[in-house]
Design an enzyme around this catalytic site. Structure first.
Site, PDB file in Angstrom:
ATOM      1  CG  ASP A   1      -1.216  -6.322   3.865  1.00  0.00           C
ATOM      2  OD1 ASP A   1      -1.456  -5.304   3.199  1.00  0.00           O
ATOM      3  OD2 ASP A   1      -2.032  -6.807   4.682  1.00  0.00           O
TER       4      ASP A   1
ATOM      5  CG  ASP B   1      -5.894  -5.797   0.361  1.00  0.00           C
ATOM      6  OD1 ASP B   1      -6.167  -6.900   0.856  1.00  0.00           O
ATOM      7  OD2 ASP B   1      -5.071  -5.011   0.864  1.00  0.00           O
TER       8      ASP B   1
ATOM      9  N   GLY C   1      -2.615  -2.810  10.346  1.00  0.00           N
ATOM     10  CA  GLY C   1      -1.550  -2.828   9.347  1.00  0.00           C
ATOM     11  C   GLY C   1      -0.302  -2.111   9.831  1.00  0.00           C
TER      12      GLY C   1
ATOM     13  CG  HIS D   1      -3.780 -10.538   3.522  1.00  0.00           C
ATOM     14  ND1 HIS D   1      -5.098 -10.918   3.438  1.00  0.00           N
ATOM     15  CD2 HIS D   1      -3.773  -9.197   3.311  1.00  0.00           C
ATOM     16  CE1 HIS D   1      -5.846  -9.862   3.183  1.00  0.00           C
ATOM     17  NE2 HIS D   1      -5.066  -8.804   3.096  1.00  0.00           N
TER      18      HIS D   1
ATOM     19  CG  HIS E   1      -1.805  -1.184   1.332  1.00  0.00           C
ATOM     20  ND1 HIS E   1      -3.095  -1.173   0.838  1.00  0.00           N
ATOM     21  CD2 HIS E   1      -1.619  -2.423   1.840  1.00  0.00           C
ATOM     22  CE1 HIS E   1      -3.658  -2.362   1.040  1.00  0.00           C
ATOM     23  NE2 HIS E   1      -2.785  -3.138   1.655  1.00  0.00           N
ATOM     24  CG  LEU E   2       3.513   2.034  -2.927  1.00  0.00           C
ATOM     25  CD1 LEU E   2       4.171   2.255  -4.289  1.00  0.00           C
ATOM     26  CD2 LEU E   2       4.581   1.857  -1.852  1.00  0.00           C
TER      27      LEU E   2
ATOM     28  CG  ASN F   1      -6.364   0.107   0.559  1.00  0.00           C
ATOM     29  OD1 ASN F   1      -5.299   0.181  -0.058  1.00  0.00           O
ATOM     30  ND2 ASN F   1      -6.419  -0.288   1.816  1.00  0.00           N
TER      31      ASN F   1
ATOM     32  CG  ASN G   1      -7.965  -6.217   9.813  1.00  0.00           C
ATOM     33  OD1 ASN G   1      -7.956  -6.699  10.928  1.00  0.00           O
ATOM     34  ND2 ASN G   1      -8.526  -5.047   9.538  1.00  0.00           N
TER      35      ASN G   1
HETATM   36  O1  DOR Z   1      -4.184  -4.670   8.154  1.00  0.00           O
HETATM   37  C1  DOR Z   1      -4.434  -4.307   7.013  1.00  0.00           C
HETATM   38  N1  DOR Z   1      -4.210  -3.049   6.609  1.00  0.00           N
HETATM   39  N2  DOR Z   1      -4.963  -5.207   6.158  1.00  0.00           N
HETATM   40  C2  DOR Z   1      -5.411  -4.835   4.943  1.00  0.00           C
HETATM   41  O2  DOR Z   1      -5.862  -5.688   4.205  1.00  0.00           O
HETATM   42  C3  DOR Z   1      -5.380  -3.404   4.532  1.00  0.00           C
HETATM   43  C4  DOR Z   1      -4.301  -2.700   5.242  1.00  0.00           C
HETATM   44  C5  DOR Z   1      -4.350  -1.195   5.069  1.00  0.00           C
HETATM   45  O3  DOR Z   1      -4.564  -0.746   3.946  1.00  0.00           O
HETATM   46  O4  DOR Z   1      -4.083  -0.478   6.044  1.00  0.00           O
END
Ligand code: DOR
Length: 431
Positions: A307, A154, A326, A234, A64-65, A96, A280
């Site tokens: 992730d 996601d 996350g 994941h 996630h950038l 996302n 998650n």
């Molecule tokens: O813990 C998580 N954080 N799981 C995810 O699938 C998304 C991620 C996030 O974008 O922060």
């Protein structure tokens, strides 16, 4: 830019070619021009890789950038610097964001930013649904024209079965994989950690393993019905691993990935209520942890991904129930897996490199994951023996919140070469 580079005397571990031998690699204008022993070309730069392992550039197919829209958490520049530091030549970023990456315009804007600022190669995953709301299909065809390599909502499970079936029908026509975050929304409602003895002891609401199991079962059945390739993001439960194993044996187009944290930690880590371990799907109990390791060992699980999910200190420094899930992983992944999977004898080096390069490339149809003449010179150099302590304060990532902080790892990335250009040497990211 160095026009020619000779990487000499490294142990080349190149699983796609079943190669594991001392070998030189000569690079010119961003491409591998020659591979062999005792190459004698003159080069602008020579990297003596004696004692090091030389692998196809590592690929993290789940990061996630945070751009567009959440540059206070991470940016293309900081996230890809973290990737380079972590030995990754290529990362694949999730949609996302704010706004969600659900239209060609947003993909194109992001691609422009990537061209300007990125230290490594970045591919983009488009959303399955508009706004990731699970109701209307995103502009899938248009986004493919703009270059997305897969689709995913996601962070959320695509809940509506009929909607997911349509999404899979479209996606298979477009020859793209759907990557699903498998946790049934109703079963996890308000849960903040794995449901079990530890959640009961801590008085925290759990997310049961069966929430993942049901979601994975549905996706496998829809993959079978539609022929669409589905990739389980994941994976973290024993039953999910068993179902993917059976589905693969039955020829259903399903693949899966696991994170270093689900391989290493269990829910016991949460006894401190430390929000750095909140994620998650959640860290689960030992039987699930052992099952994902077994899934990696027998090839049921294809890929290892981080992730990488940066959050700001202000957001994470909250009581456990309300802190976001996350944490970052790009700068710890190689050390974590070398220490806990390779040096423990769980996995051999070739299988590990396959999971971090060859298979992600195959799943996403990327022209990467193999060292051979004529290919882009995307290469990672690893030192298998050096022990080091993780110090999150030194991360290139904007977020310094890591459950691995302070851990001692054996083995680290020491070189990242992208299109023949050295972007990281000895841990330092070069401009
Ligand atoms: O813990 C998580 N954080 N799981 C995810 O699938 C998304 C991620 C996030 O974008 O922060």
């Amino acid at each position: 830019m160095t026009l020619t580079l000779l990487v000499k005397n490294g142990r080349v571990v190149n699983p796609a070619k079943k190669q594991d031998e001392i070998c030189d690699i000569y690079i010119e204008d961003g491409k591998i021009r020659a591979m062999g022993t005792n190459l004698s070309m003159c080069a602008d730069e020579i990297w003596d890789a004696t004692g090091l392992v030389v692998t196809p550039g590592l690929i993290d197919m789940h990061v996630h950038l945070r751009q567009p829209g959440q540059s206070y958490k991470e940016t293309i520049a900081s996230g890809t610097a973290a990737a380079a530091a972590g030995g990754f030549t290529r990362v694949v970023t999730m949609p996302n964001t704010k706004p969600v990456i659900d239209s060609p315009l947003i993909v194109e804007g992001l691609r422009y930013k990537i061209e300007q600022e990125s230290h490594v190669k970045v591919d983009i995953i488009g959303a399955v649904s508009k706004g990731m709301e699970g109701r209307e299909l995103a502009a899938m065809g248009g986004m493919v024209k703009s270059g997305v390599v897969a689709f995913s909502d996601d962070g959320h499970y695509v809940e509506d079965c009929d909607f997911m079936r349509k999404a899979m029908e479209y996606s298979s026509m477009l020859k793209k994989v759907i990557i699903d975050h498998c946790e049934d929304t109703h079963l996890i409602a308000d849960g903040v950690m794995h449901e079990g003895a530890v959640s009961a002891a801590l008085g925290l609401k759990g997310r049961p393993a069966v929430a993942e199991d049901i979601a994975v079962a549905r996706d496998i059945l829809l993959a079978q019905a539609t022929g669409c390739a589905v990739h389980i993001a994941h994976i973290s439960t024993k039953n999910a691993v068993a179902m993917v194993r059976r589905a693969k044996a039955a020829g259903i187009p399903v693949t899966a990935e696991v994170t270093p944290h689900h391989v290493i930690f269990t829910d016991e880590a949460l006894r401190s209520y430390d929000t750095r371990f909140k994620v998650n799907p959640p860290l689960r109990s030992e039987e699930h942890r052992a099952a994902v390791v077994a899934g990696l060992q027998d090839g049921t699980i294809d890929a290892i991904v981080t992730d990488h999910a940066p959050h700001s200190w202000d957001e994470k420094d909250k009581e456990f129930n309300i802190a976001p899930s996350g944490f970052v992983g790009l700068e710890t992944s190689v050390g974590a897996v070398l220490t806990h999977l390779y040096h423990t004898g769980c996995m051999d080096l070739a299988t590990l490199i396959e999971a971090m390069s060859v298979r992600p490339a195959t799943i996403l149809h990327l022209p990467a994951g193999v060292l051979e003449e004529g290919r882009d010179a995307d290469i990672t150099l690893l030192d298998l023996q050096t022990e080091w302590a993780v110090d999150a304060s030194t991360f290139y990532s904007q977020s310094k919140l890591s459950p691995f902080d302070g851990m001692i790892f054996k083995g680290k990335p020491v070189g990242t070469i992208v299109d023949g250009k050295i972007v990281m040497k000895q841990g330092e990211v070069l401009a």
